[in-house]
Design a protein around this motif. Structure first.
Motif, PDB file in Angstrom:
ATOM      1  N   GLY A 530      24.213 -30.076  16.017  1.00  0.00           N
ATOM      2  CA  GLY A 530      23.929 -31.424  14.533  1.00  0.00           C
ATOM      3  C   GLY A 530      25.170 -32.569  15.153  1.00  0.00           C
ATOM      4  N   SER A 531      25.712 -32.734  16.232  1.00  0.00           N
ATOM      5  CA  SER A 531      26.916 -32.908  16.331  1.00  0.00           C
ATOM      6  C   SER A 531      26.860 -33.963  17.659  1.00  0.00           C
ATOM      7  N   ILE A 532      27.307 -35.099  17.956  1.00  0.00           N
ATOM      8  CA  ILE A 532      27.043 -35.692  19.423  1.00  0.00           C
ATOM      9  C   ILE A 532      28.697 -35.421  19.765  1.00  0.00           C
ATOM     10  N   GLU A 533      29.328 -34.524  20.787  1.00  0.00           N
ATOM     11  CA  GLU A 533      30.119 -34.159  21.505  1.00  0.00           C
ATOM     12  C   GLU A 533      31.193 -35.174  21.625  1.00  0.00           C
ATOM     13  N   PRO A 534      31.726 -35.029  21.427  1.00  0.00           N
ATOM     14  CA  PRO A 534      33.014 -36.682  21.632  1.00  0.00           C
ATOM     15  C   PRO A 534      33.866 -36.414  23.450  1.00  0.00           C
ATOM     16  N   THR A 535      34.028 -37.897  24.166  1.00  0.00           N
ATOM     17  CA  THR A 535      33.917 -37.678  24.899  1.00  0.00           C
ATOM     18  C   THR A 535      35.392 -38.142  25.111  1.00  0.00           C
ATOM     19  N   LEU A 566      32.895 -47.128  21.738  1.00  0.00           N
ATOM     20  CA  LEU A 566      33.299 -45.650  21.983  1.00  0.00           C
ATOM     21  C   LEU A 566      33.115 -45.380  20.327  1.00  0.00           C
ATOM     22  N   TYR A 567      32.668 -44.190  20.274  1.00  0.00           N
ATOM     23  CA  TYR A 567      32.512 -43.256  18.765  1.00  0.00           C
ATOM     24  C   TYR A 567      34.297 -43.262  18.835  1.00  0.00           C
ATOM     25  N   GLU A 568      34.201 -43.150  17.457  1.00  0.00           N
ATOM     26  CA  GLU A 568      35.943 -42.726  16.482  1.00  0.00           C
ATOM     27  C   GLU A 568      36.444 -41.773  17.431  1.00  0.00           C
ATOM     28  N   ASP A 569      35.381 -40.593  17.514  1.00  0.00           N
ATOM     29  CA  ASP A 569      36.078 -39.349  17.965  1.00  0.00           C
ATOM     30  C   ASP A 569      36.314 -39.271  19.505  1.00  0.00           C
ATOM     31  N   ASP A 570      35.380 -40.264  19.537  1.00  0.00           N
ATOM     32  CA  ASP A 570      36.233 -39.914  21.690  1.00  0.00           C
ATOM     33  C   ASP A 570      37.239 -40.726  21.878  1.00  0.00           C
ATOM     34  N   ARG A 571      37.464 -39.991  23.574  1.00  0.00           N
ATOM     35  CA  ARG A 571      39.169 -40.480  23.357  1.00  0.00           C
ATOM     36  C   ARG A 571      39.240 -40.613  24.264  1.00  0.00           C
ATOM     37  N   ALA A 572      40.407 -42.072  25.093  1.00  0.00           N
ATOM     38  CA  ALA A 572      40.933 -42.429  25.696  1.00  0.00           C
ATOM     39  C   ALA A 572      41.863 -42.713  26.205  1.00  0.00           C
ATOM     40  N   ALA A 573      41.798 -43.098  27.618  1.00  0.00           N
ATOM     41  CA  ALA A 573      43.686 -42.639  28.291  1.00  0.00           C
ATOM     42  C   ALA A 573      43.451 -44.034  29.263  1.00  0.00           C
ATOM     43  N   LEU A 574      44.794 -44.943  29.652  1.00  0.00           N
ATOM     44  CA  LEU A 574      44.584 -46.183  30.620  1.00  0.00           C
ATOM     45  C   LEU A 574      46.046 -45.591  32.232  1.00  0.00           C
ATOM     46  N   VAL A 575      45.390 -45.480  33.083  1.00  0.00           N
ATOM     47  CA  VAL A 575      45.799 -45.455  33.933  1.00  0.00           C
ATOM     48  C   VAL A 575      45.951 -47.025  34.379  1.00  0.00           C
ATOM     49  N   GLU A 619      45.583 -36.573  34.029  1.00  0.00           N
ATOM     50  CA  GLU A 619      45.594 -36.391  32.674  1.00  0.00           C
ATOM     51  C   GLU A 619      45.042 -35.890  31.916  1.00  0.00           C
ATOM     52  N   LEU A 620      43.922 -35.977  32.551  1.00  0.00           N
ATOM     53  CA  LEU A 620      42.181 -35.293  31.751  1.00  0.00           C
ATOM     54  C   LEU A 620      42.090 -33.693  31.652  1.00  0.00           C
ATOM     55  N   THR A 621      42.728 -33.607  33.225  1.00  0.00           N
ATOM     56  CA  THR A 621      42.332 -31.858  33.059  1.00  0.00           C
ATOM     57  C   THR A 621      43.905 -31.389  32.043  1.00  0.00           C
ATOM     58  N   SER A 622      45.040 -31.872  31.934  1.00  0.00           N
ATOM     59  CA  SER A 622      46.220 -31.408  31.577  1.00  0.00           C
ATOM     60  C   SER A 622      45.821 -31.581  29.115  1.00  0.00           C
ATOM     61  N   ASN A 623      45.230 -32.674  29.559  1.00  0.00           N
ATOM     62  CA  ASN A 623      45.058 -32.510  28.141  1.00  0.00           C
ATOM     63  C   ASN A 623      43.897 -33.053  27.258  1.00  0.00           C
ATOM     64  N   GLY A 624      43.026 -33.050  28.154  1.00  0.00           N
ATOM     65  CA  GLY A 624      41.334 -33.513  28.302  1.00  0.00           C
ATOM     66  C   GLY A 624      41.046 -32.247  26.828  1.00  0.00           C
ATOM     67  N   GLU A 625      39.786 -32.957  26.187  1.00  0.00           N
ATOM     68  CA  GLU A 625      39.957 -31.745  25.592  1.00  0.00           C
ATOM     69  C   GLU A 625      38.096 -31.505  25.104  1.00  0.00           C
ATOM     70  N   GLY A 626      37.176 -33.085  25.416  1.00  0.00           N
ATOM     71  CA  GLY A 626      36.037 -33.179  25.669  1.00  0.00           C
ATOM     72  C   GLY A 626      35.097 -32.388  26.266  1.00  0.00           C
ATOM     73  N   ASP A 627      33.829 -31.964  26.347  1.00  0.00           N
ATOM     74  CA  ASP A 627      33.166 -31.609  26.698  1.00  0.00           C
ATOM     75  C   ASP A 627      32.648 -32.093  28.139  1.00  0.00           C
ATOM     76  N   THR A 628      32.620 -33.644  27.975  1.00  0.00           N
ATOM     77  CA  THR A 628      32.119 -34.409  28.535  1.00  0.00           C
ATOM     78  C   THR A 628      33.415 -35.309  29.425  1.00  0.00           C
ATOM     79  N   GLN A 629      34.037 -35.277  30.175  1.00  0.00           N
ATOM     80  CA  GLN A 629      34.978 -36.302  30.872  1.00  0.00           C
ATOM     81  C   GLN A 629      34.501 -37.525  31.832  1.00  0.00           C
ATOM     82  N   GLU A 630      35.147 -38.134  31.518  1.00  0.00           N
ATOM     83  CA  GLU A 630      34.907 -39.770  32.692  1.00  0.00           C
ATOM     84  C   GLU A 630      35.559 -40.585  33.498  1.00  0.00           C
ATOM     85  N   ILE A 631      36.199 -40.942  33.867  1.00  0.00           N
ATOM     86  CA  ILE A 631      36.692 -42.221  34.527  1.00  0.00           C
ATOM     87  C   ILE A 631      36.005 -43.423  34.980  1.00  0.00           C
TER      88      ILE A 631
END
Length: 701
Positions: A530-535, A566-575, A619-631
């Motif tokens: 019943g919730s959107i999975e974070p990205t 972004l939703y507040e549960d979405d995580r972002a990184a910068l390269v 970074e995504l493979t080492s520290n990612g948690e979401g089911d959806t991972q994007e660049i």
């Protein structure tokens, strides 16, 4: 042997240009004379400034004949009594040609007569002058004729608009006169080669003129409304090609002679004139078009800086400057970057520093030769000043929904309303579905939704429903006023998401978890939770040297705008990447920290796309948690060093990471960026100007 005559020293004018040119440009090495690069013209403009006078003509003096320059002489060396123009103090029968002490650029000096076609028309003409410098006349008549030919060719340089184009046909007549003069000079190989090169220079001009005419006709053909003018342009191009062929036939005649070459030049002149008439025919039908845009604004203490840029397109018109008006008042004049190639757009760019958050800007362009004038008006808006509150209203034309927002320093561009497709034949539907996104904080807002045509509010209870990803049952009713007379439902909200209008009773009777949105996973709650999975999202942004100026500023502003959505549960990184790659911010839900790292981007260095992608994948493979991972990869050029980015994208796909790529400008490697996106099932987007980045970022899912 007597001193060499200096009356032909005007060759320094041409060689001053060419020496400078050898430092900043290479000669045209294309077998197709039409393959003239815009960079040539820009380089020509930049180097010719130093050798042109205020009127645009090449600097230099009018070189007097030998007698005028050195005084009267009887040729016996005393320089006193009237004579035939021999240099004073020298024997009148010693003629060894000029000695101008010129330095010839290596690429001209090393060019043989067989390879002259690799040079542009202006360079070929310089080669002619270099050859004539080495001719030693054997008598006074040869010396005078050689001087006349040299001066005529040297003065023809004034006719050039750039390396391959002239502004008038007078040059062809001067060249025929020069050939006539050279008939009286010894027929050695040097004079013969100079003659060949001079004819070739005129052939290059004619060929380029035809190529220009064909380009203009192809570029503007759809805008020619009068059939007669279309046929006229086509006929003139055909006539130009026939004249060129006749010139080629004459030039290839085995019978050698100056008369043959002069006839060839005459045909090349006719080819040039026909091509120019073709351009004029198109020009008479097609007016000037003006396109104006603005980029990311920059707030100051008491003013706001708005970048304004534009493009002017026309078959042959040259607009040297534009006038800019702000709210009806003349503000400034801006110079236009012009190209001498017909049909190539002319561009301008400036900044307006205004003490207002909204303004109407009108740009006026005028062709001085024809008097034609065009204008375009755009509206500027920017975040308000920190202590001021603004009211913004938006309407989605497709759904008819109207949004009113109140907040500090907000503008319309901070909010996006999108219609959303919905399932048909659901009993609880009473209005459209919309998705509202905001990229700035606000205080309050009202959402006014139109009711479906067959809805009668007296039949039951209606309410605006809002999607909340954090609720167990995400769709919930918000306080609603139904305006029967307007056929709308109005709700006051303090945040934005997905909205619709439901029949309350029918909704409560339905299976509310996912039944109404099951076929739209992009905005539907997870069926089991019943919730959107974070990205998890990683920005990979090019900060190479070519990203300087407006590009890096627009990239930063657009990335921060995306973070705001972004939703507040979405995580972002910068390269960021240039010659190498840097992880500026690891994955975090602290979107403020992500924006702070974006603010630190600076342009400088090479382009190592592979290093940037690899850093993001790590970074995504080492520290990612979401089911959806994007660049999201943003670049303005092709990979210049480092590992193959396509191979790294294939590795990302193995980890179920999607890469969307954005290419900015004309220097990108579109094939590379497309291959990177395709390898992961992502999308490639291209923008011609950095000011378009906000729009394309909004399209990236």
């Amino acid at each position: 042997m007597g001193d060499k005559c200096t009356s032909r020293g005007g060759g320094a004018v041409v060689f001053a240009v060419l020496i400078a040119a050898s430092m900043v440009v290479s000669p045209v090495l294309a077998s197709d004379p039409a393959a003239t690069k815009l960079s040539e013209h820009q380089s020509f403009d930049s180097i010719s400034d130093s050798v042109r006078d205020a009127d645009g003509a090449f600097t230099g003096t009018e070189y007097p004949s030998r007698g005028e320059e050195n005084g009267k002489s009887n040729g016996n060396g005393n320089g006193e009594s009237p004579g035939n123009g021999g240099p004073p103090g020298k024997a009148g029968d010693n003629f060894t040609g000029p000695d101008s002490n010129l330095t010839i650029p290596a690429y001209i000096e090393n060019t043989t007569v067989e390879n002259l076609e690799v040079l542009s028309s202006l360079e070929q003409r310089a080669w002619v002058l270099a050859q004539l410098e080495d001719v030693d006349p054997t008598n006074r008549k040869e010396d005078r004729r050689l001087t006349d030919a040299f001066k005529s060719i040297n003065e023809s340089v004034r006719s050039y608009a750039d390396w391959s184009r002239v502004e008038a046909s007078d040059l062809f007549g001067s060249d025929r006169s020069a050939l006539q003069a050279l008939r009286h000079v010894g027929a050695d190989s040097t004079v013969s080669n100079a003659t060949t090169a001079l004819v070739l220079s005129d052939w290059s001009l004619a060929t380029q003129s035809i190529a220009d005419a064909e380009h203009v006709f192809e570029e503007f053909e759809d805008e020619i409304e009068t059939p007669g003018q279309r046929r006229k342009a086509e006929r003139q191009i055909e006539n130009a090609k026939r004249a060129l062929d006749r010139g080629d036939e004459r030039r290839s005649d085995e019978k050698h002679g100056h008369n043959r070459d002069r006839q060839a030049i005459k045909h090349y002149e006719q080819a040039w004139k026909h091509a120019q008439k073709a351009i004029e025919a198109v020009d008479s039908e097609v007016g000037i078009t003006l396109s104006v845009s603005t980029g990311q604004h920059e707030p100051n203490n008491e003013t706001i800086t708005y970048p304004v840029r534009g493009t002017i397109s026309a078959p042959s018109a040259t607009v040297e400057s534009v006038e800019i008006y702000v709210d009806g008042e003349r503000h400034k004049t801006v110079n236009v970057s012009t190209s001498m190639m017909p049909g190539i757009p002319e561009r301008f760019e400036t900044e307006l520093e205004l003490a207002t958050t909204e303004a109407t800007v009108t740009v006026v362009a005028r062709d001085e030769s024809s008097g034609e004038e065009v204008s375009e008006t755009i509206a500027l808006d920017a975040p308000g000043f920190a202590d001021e509150v603004y009211d913004i209203e938006l309407t989605d034309p497709e759904s008819g929904a109207e949004i009113s927002v109140t907040g500090e320093g907000i503008v319309k561009s901070d909010f996006v309303v999108d219609p959303v497709p919905a399932e048909e034949n659901r009993s609880f539907y009473a209005g459209p579905f919309i998705h509202i996104r905001n990229f700035s904080d606000f205080e309050s807002a009202t959402v006014e939704m139109p009711l479906d045509d067959d809805v009668d509010p007296s039949d039951g209870t209606l309410s605006v429903y809002k999607w909340d990803q954090h609720d167990e049952k995400p769709w919930h009713a918000v306080g609603t006023d139904v305006h029967v007379e307007n056929g709308t439902a109005v709700a006051t909200v303090d945040s934005f998401s997905y909205f619709s209008v439901f029949w309350v009773d029918n909704w409560n009777d339905a299976i509310t978890d996912t039944v109404n949105l099951a076929e739209h996973p992009e905005y539907v709650a997870n069926e089991t939770e019943g919730s959107i999975e974070p990205t998890d999202l990683a920005f990979v942004i090019d900060e190479s040297g070519s990203m300087g100026g407006a590009r890096i500023q627009d990239a930063k502003a657009s990335a921060k705008r995306f973070v705001g959505g972004l939703y507040e549960d979405d995580r972002a990184a910068l390269v960021s990447f240039a010659g190498g790659a840097t992880l500026g911010q690891s994955l975090t839900t602290d979107h403020g920290a992500v924006n702070a790292s974006i603010d630190q981007l600076n342009a400088g260095g090479g382009t190592n796309t592979g290093a940037g992608l690899q850093k993001a994948v790590d970074e995504l493979t080492s520290n990612g948690e979401g089911d959806t991972q994007e660049i999201i990869l943003l670049a303005d050029g092709g990979t210049g060093l480092g590992p193959d980015p396509v191979t790294i994208a294939q590795t990302a796909d193995e980890h179920r990471i999607t890469i969307n790529t954005i290419g900015m400008g004309t220097g990108i490697d579109a094939q590379e960026l497309t291959s990177i996106a395709d390898a992961t099932g992502g999308e490639f987007y291209q923008v011609s100007d950095s000011s378009e980045l906000p729009e394309v970022f909004d399209r990236v899912e």
